[in-house]
Design an enzyme around this catalytic site. Structure first.
Site, PDB file in Angstrom:
ATOM      1  N   CYS A  60      18.354 -12.419 -22.278  1.00 34.81           N
ATOM      2  CA  CYS A  60      17.618 -13.553 -22.855  1.00 34.81           C
ATOM      3  C   CYS A  60      16.958 -14.395 -21.757  1.00 34.81           C
ATOM      4  O   CYS A  60      17.653 -15.058 -20.986  1.00 34.81           O
ATOM      5  CB  CYS A  60      18.594 -14.393 -23.673  1.00 34.81           C
ATOM      6  N   CYS A  63      17.667 -18.148 -21.865  1.00 34.96           N
ATOM      7  CA  CYS A  63      19.066 -18.377 -21.469  1.00 34.96           C
ATOM      8  C   CYS A  63      19.179 -18.434 -19.953  1.00 34.96           C
ATOM      9  O   CYS A  63      19.888 -19.288 -19.408  1.00 34.96           O
ATOM     10  CB  CYS A  63      19.964 -17.261 -22.007  1.00 34.96           C
TER      11      CYS A  63
END
Length: 133
Positions: A60, A63
């Site tokens: 991600c 993230c």
């Protein structure tokens, strides 16, 4: 409590996240087993301490962008526990909290969710940490 957890879990299981390039020592705990997460979560239910859970994934991009910010918040707001859970490693924990997008930051007190931030929203994340401390 950290020493107690370390004695139960052994070295490296509930460890500080060192993905940050900051020179400050991070206080983010990364859990890699559901049993160890449950132990920590059940202990936290007994206190009024805020837990901020970062539901993340290695693949991600947002993230990865938020990781050093989350780490910095953990050193700034030491009255809270900052926890990182990889949704691919602990998918059942992510399902328990109804995580559908990453990153999702869940705020928990006494075992109950009190707030959440979905997405890479640095300012909102910091404001909610301050609000719930």
């Amino acid at each position: 409590m950290g020493g107690f957890l370390s004695s139960l879990l052994g070295p490296g299981e509930a460890n500080a996240d060192d993905s940050s390039s900051s020179s400050d020592q991070s206080s983010v705990l990364a859990f890699h087993s559901t049993a160890r997460w449950q132990l920590h979560f059940n202990e936290a239910k007994e206190s009024n301490k805020l837990i901020v859970i970062d539901f993340t994934a290695t693949w991600c991009g947002p993230c990865k962008m938020m990781a050093p910010i989350f780490s910095a918040l953990s050193t700034k707001f030491t009255a809270a526990d900052f926890v990182k859970i990889d949704v691919d490693e602990l998918s059942e924990v992510a399902q328990e909290f109804g995580v559908q997008a990453m990153p999702t930051f869940v705020f928990v007190k006494k075992g109950k969710e009190v707030d959440r931030v979905v997405g890479a929203k640095k300012d909102e994340l910091e404001k909610k940490v301050q609000k719930h401390l």
